[in-house]
Write a protein that holds these residues in place. Sequence first.
Motif: not given
Length: 177
Positions: A50-57, A75-77, A89-96
């Motif tokens: 998987y990849d996890i992307t966000a404005d900050s981790l 944020a998105q995985a 497949d993916w899951v996203a939200g304001d926070t993850l």
Amino acid sequence: IVEFGGHAQVSSESWKLTSDTIQFLLVDDRIQSGIAWGDSSRPVLASESYDITADSLAIDAPGQELEEIRGFGRAQATARADSVVTEPDWVAGDTLVARFDTTDGGGGKRILQSLEAQGKAQAFYRVFEEDGRTLAGINYSRGTRILALFRGDGIERVHVAGGSDGIYLEPVRRRPP
């Protein structure tokens, strides 16, 4: 504290983190936690699954054992796509929040245990039959909170809460000739 700037890239056996800035807290030369953020690019944590992307981790890894990754801001995985799948497949939200645990009998390998998206949460995933190969359907869900629980390498259950809606598409079954 160790900080990497510019177009920073840090990797281990199981993941690679890229970002404008990466900062780790080390104790006895072992990572305890880390943060990554960017001005010109968003941080990306990539593994073979998987990849996890966000404005900050933010990464929690006491004793250099990955326990949790938190993504803030868009944020998105995303699961790694295989040759058969056109959209992963993916899951996203304001926070993850991704939580990890040790596999049973897997030599201490850390595996994804749960994935939680909050605030404008969305999920797109395929559902397979017991054999793990036969497509049972495709699901797209939205809500204020989505919690995906994993078993082994696959999704065991997904909970959607708060103003939830979505769609489930079943494949057309062919009739015998």
